[in-house]
Motif scaffolding. Structure first.
Motif, PDB file in Angstrom:
ATOM      1  N   ILE A   1      45.510  51.993  97.974  1.00  0.00           N
ATOM      2  CA  ILE A   1      44.586  51.012  98.566  1.00  0.00           C
ATOM      3  C   ILE A   1      43.142  51.247  98.176  1.00  0.00           C
ATOM      4  O   ILE A   1      42.318  50.332  98.286  1.00  0.00           O
ATOM      5  CB  ILE A   1      44.731  50.970 100.104  1.00  0.00           C
ATOM      6  CG1 ILE A   1      44.333  52.301 100.738  1.00  0.00           C
ATOM      7  CG2 ILE A   1      46.137  50.546 100.490  1.00  0.00           C
ATOM      8  CD1 ILE A   1      44.358  52.273 102.257  1.00  0.00           C
ATOM      9  N   ASP A   2      42.803  52.452  97.698  1.00  0.00           N
ATOM     10  CA  ASP A   2      41.445  52.708  97.230  1.00  0.00           C
ATOM     11  C   ASP A   2      41.280  52.463  95.736  1.00  0.00           C
ATOM     12  O   ASP A   2      40.214  52.732  95.168  1.00  0.00           O
ATOM     13  CB  ASP A   2      41.017  54.139  97.584  1.00  0.00           C
ATOM     14  CG  ASP A   2      40.871  54.338  99.085  1.00  0.00           C
ATOM     15  OD1 ASP A   2      40.583  53.343  99.787  1.00  0.00           O
ATOM     16  OD2 ASP A   2      41.058  55.468  99.565  1.00  0.00           O
ATOM     17  N   GLY A   3      42.337  51.998  95.070  1.00  0.00           N
ATOM     18  CA  GLY A   3      42.227  51.559  93.686  1.00  0.00           C
ATOM     19  C   GLY A   3      42.447  52.611  92.632  1.00  0.00           C
ATOM     20  O   GLY A   3      42.384  52.309  91.434  1.00  0.00           O
TER      21      GLY A   3
ATOM     22  N   ARG B   1      40.273  48.248 101.409  1.00  0.00           N
ATOM     23  CA  ARG B   1      40.119  48.534 102.845  1.00  0.00           C
ATOM     24  C   ARG B   1      39.171  47.570 103.574  1.00  0.00           C
ATOM     25  O   ARG B   1      39.430  47.193 104.719  1.00  0.00           O
ATOM     26  CB  ARG B   1      39.619  49.965 103.042  1.00  0.00           C
ATOM     27  CG  ARG B   1      40.604  51.063 102.706  1.00  0.00           C
ATOM     28  CD  ARG B   1      39.961  52.427 102.969  1.00  0.00           C
ATOM     29  NE  ARG B   1      40.695  53.529 102.380  1.00  0.00           N
ATOM     30  CZ  ARG B   1      41.570  54.296 103.046  1.00  0.00           C
ATOM     31  NH1 ARG B   1      41.824  54.040 104.314  1.00  0.00           N
ATOM     32  NH2 ARG B   1      42.171  55.294 102.439  1.00  0.00           N
ATOM     33  N   PRO B   2      38.017  47.182 102.980  1.00  0.00           N
ATOM     34  CA  PRO B   2      37.051  46.381 103.748  1.00  0.00           C
ATOM     35  C   PRO B   2      37.426  44.909 103.910  1.00  0.00           C
ATOM     36  O   PRO B   2      36.719  44.174 104.602  1.00  0.00           O
ATOM     37  CB  PRO B   2      35.757  46.495 102.918  1.00  0.00           C
ATOM     38  CG  PRO B   2      36.006  47.507 101.858  1.00  0.00           C
ATOM     39  CD  PRO B   2      37.479  47.528 101.647  1.00  0.00           C
TER      40      PRO B   2
ATOM     41  N   ARG C   1      36.890  48.307  85.147  1.00  0.00           N
ATOM     42  CA  ARG C   1      36.616  48.161  86.570  1.00  0.00           C
ATOM     43  C   ARG C   1      37.874  47.743  87.312  1.00  0.00           C
ATOM     44  O   ARG C   1      38.623  46.870  86.862  1.00  0.00           O
ATOM     45  CB  ARG C   1      35.519  47.108  86.775  1.00  0.00           C
ATOM     46  CG  ARG C   1      35.216  46.812  88.229  1.00  0.00           C
ATOM     47  CD  ARG C   1      33.910  46.063  88.385  1.00  0.00           C
ATOM     48  NE  ARG C   1      33.939  44.745  87.777  1.00  0.00           N
ATOM     49  CZ  ARG C   1      32.839  44.049  87.483  1.00  0.00           C
ATOM     50  NH1 ARG C   1      31.652  44.564  87.687  1.00  0.00           N
ATOM     51  NH2 ARG C   1      32.963  42.837  86.974  1.00  0.00           N
ATOM     52  N   VAL C   2      38.112  48.356  88.467  1.00  0.00           N
ATOM     53  CA  VAL C   2      39.156  47.944  89.408  1.00  0.00           C
ATOM     54  C   VAL C   2      38.447  47.499  90.674  1.00  0.00           C
ATOM     55  O   VAL C   2      37.681  48.267  91.264  1.00  0.00           O
ATOM     56  CB  VAL C   2      40.130  49.098  89.708  1.00  0.00           C
ATOM     57  CG1 VAL C   2      41.061  48.721  90.862  1.00  0.00           C
ATOM     58  CG2 VAL C   2      40.936  49.460  88.473  1.00  0.00           C
ATOM     59  N   HIS C   3      38.685  46.262  91.089  1.00  0.00           N
ATOM     60  CA  HIS C   3      37.958  45.747  92.240  1.00  0.00           C
ATOM     61  C   HIS C   3      38.692  44.546  92.826  1.00  0.00           C
ATOM     62  O   HIS C   3      39.360  43.799  92.088  1.00  0.00           O
ATOM     63  CB  HIS C   3      36.540  45.320  91.842  1.00  0.00           C
ATOM     64  CG  HIS C   3      36.513  44.248  90.794  1.00  0.00           C
ATOM     65  ND1 HIS C   3      35.913  43.032  90.976  1.00  0.00           N
ATOM     66  CD2 HIS C   3      37.029  44.207  89.541  1.00  0.00           C
ATOM     67  CE1 HIS C   3      36.047  42.290  89.892  1.00  0.00           C
ATOM     68  NE2 HIS C   3      36.717  42.986  89.002  1.00  0.00           N
ATOM     69  N   PRO C   4      38.575  44.328  94.151  1.00  0.00           N
ATOM     70  CA  PRO C   4      39.115  43.093  94.709  1.00  0.00           C
ATOM     71  C   PRO C   4      38.237  41.943  94.253  1.00  0.00           C
ATOM     72  O   PRO C   4      37.007  42.052  94.208  1.00  0.00           O
ATOM     73  CB  PRO C   4      39.013  43.311  96.223  1.00  0.00           C
ATOM     74  CG  PRO C   4      37.977  44.357  96.399  1.00  0.00           C
ATOM     75  CD  PRO C   4      37.992  45.198  95.170  1.00  0.00           C
TER      76      PRO C   4
END
Length: 430
Positions: free
Chosen positions: A199-201, A231-232, A264-267
């Protein structure tokens, strides 16, 4: 009689048991495709007596996995132990040093030590294969290394973690918040007891670093991957995204440009008409863009017994056929040392969510911070006050340099108007 490919298997968890089952179930077909039998001769795991649902009595048991590399009756060692270092790395080094083929599903080890192991494999003339390390049963490593080998790849990106995708798509379907869906995912076995890597990538970042090296012919550089997890994210963010025509996904993105390599890994917000927006549950998907082949889209199950075992055995079939080349598509000495690209210079649109106090002047303060940083607001939505008096404000920016958005958020740090940390999600504009 044709000499079989003799395999030693280290690790008998879900995937290791799956490899044994697959070799049993499809034995005749695999032999025909490989051109010779593939036989497990020795195994090793922490617990000799655990019932794994397969007959292990026919194999030699090694209490020390490291001893598998030294056996004269072993041609290839399969490592399914896990971990970037420790016994897995020791076994990899010992296997390749003896000139034996090595197969792994260990994305963390490949991301951190893949160049070292590839160099050792080249020096020994041995195979180093890791199809199962990225996206489970999806043949994306083979697709990039072989199928798209004639193309210059400009961008590779995708949904690389099934746990995160399950959580986000469940939140999307049920309108529920993160914590409750995570607990459900853990109960169903989709998430680990400690889900941090997922979940933190971090798990997706390991896979992205490997894909970037293959796609762009660069050395592995996991340390330069910018990582943000899920998470956020609130159910409200997913609802706002849907109202704007987007779906929220955790996306790993790598681009090679004149200013360096962006990883980059990001939502992010994915347009609803993009294929990634329709990847549901625990599925994975990878997109690669070649200058002649165009967009390639790979989708399938990224984890689990069957898909991952399928990828491991596919590597074994290649080795049995003696079909293998440089682990990263070209010799290690031919890989470029590409500097990380300055992320702030990349242009794009962003989604910003603020939790603010319900009082006059707050929207003006947010707008002023955007104006002073050179960020133009495309749309802004304010929802009614919650029970604690806070209000959610969501905005989408026009295209600008990413450093401008970062500057705007920095200008708001410490503001008494903010009741929580702002959320930034980039919009996938590809």
């Amino acid at each position: 009689m044709v000499q079989p490919l003799r395999v030693a298997l280290a690790g008998l968890g879900v995937v290791g048991g799956g490899v044994v089952k697959l070799l049993d179930a499809n034995r005749a077909l695999i032999e025909r495709r490989a051109g010779r039998p593939i036989e497990i001769v020795a195994v090793s795991a922490r617990d000799r007596h655990r019932d794994r649902g397969v007959d292990l009595s026919r194999f030699d048991w090694a209490d020390d996995a490291g001893s598998l590399a030294a056996r004269d009756d072993v041609d290839v060692v399969v490592e399914l132990v896990g971990g970037a270092d420790g016994p897995a790395l020791t076994l990899a080094r010992a296997t390749l040093a003896r000139g034996k083929a090595f197969v792994t599903a260990n994305k963390a080890m490949v991301a951190h030590h893949g160049i070292e192991l590839a160099r050792a494999a080249e020096a020994a003339g041995a195979a180093f294969k890791y199809e199962a390390a990225v996206a489970g049963g999806i043949p994306v490593i083979k697709g990039l290394r072989e199928g798209a080998a004639a193309n210059e790849i400009g961008r590779v990106y995708g949904i690389l973690n099934g746990t995160c995708n399950y959580i986000l798509t469940t939140m999307e379907a049920a309108g529920r918040d993160f914590a409750g869906v995570l607990a459900e995912a853990q109960a169903l076995g989709y998430a680990e007891a400690d889900p941090s890597f997922d979940i933190d990538g971090v798990d997706a970042a390991h896979k992205l670093a490997i894909l970037a090296s293959l796609a762009f012919g660069t050395t592995l550089d996991f340390a330069s991957v910018a990582i943000a997890g899920i998470r956020p994210i609130l159910a409200a963010d997913i609802a706002e995204a849907a109202a704007l025509g987007y779906r929220v996904r955790l996306v790993g993105l790598a681009e090679a440009g004149p200013k360096g390599l962006l990883q980059r890994v990001h939502p992010c917000l994915v347009p609803q008409d993009h294929p990634l927006a329709h990847v549901q549950g625990s599925m994975n998907a990878v997109v690669a863009e070649g200058n002649f082949v165009g967009r390639l889209f790979f989708e399938g199950r990224g984890a689990g017994e069957g898909p991952t075992a399928s990828a491991v055995v596919a590597d074994l079939i290649d080795i049995a056929r003696r079909e293998y080349g440089a682990p990263f598509a070209m010799p290690v000495d031919s890989l470029d040392e590409r500097a990380p690209a300055p992320r702030g210079e990349r242009r794009g649109r962003a989604y910003l969510r603020f939790t603010v106090a319900d009082r006059p002047g707050v929207l003006a303060e947010l707008a002023a911070a955007m104006r002073d940083a050179g960020v133009s607001i495309a749309s802004l939505i304010q929802r009614g006050a919650a029970a604690d008096g806070s209000v959610l404000v969501a905005m989408v920016t026009h295209e600008c340099a990413e450093r401008c958005v970062t500057d705007a958020l920095a200008r708001l740090e410490g503001s008494q108007s903010l009741a929580g940390k702002p959320l930034l999600m980039h919009i996938l504009d590809v």
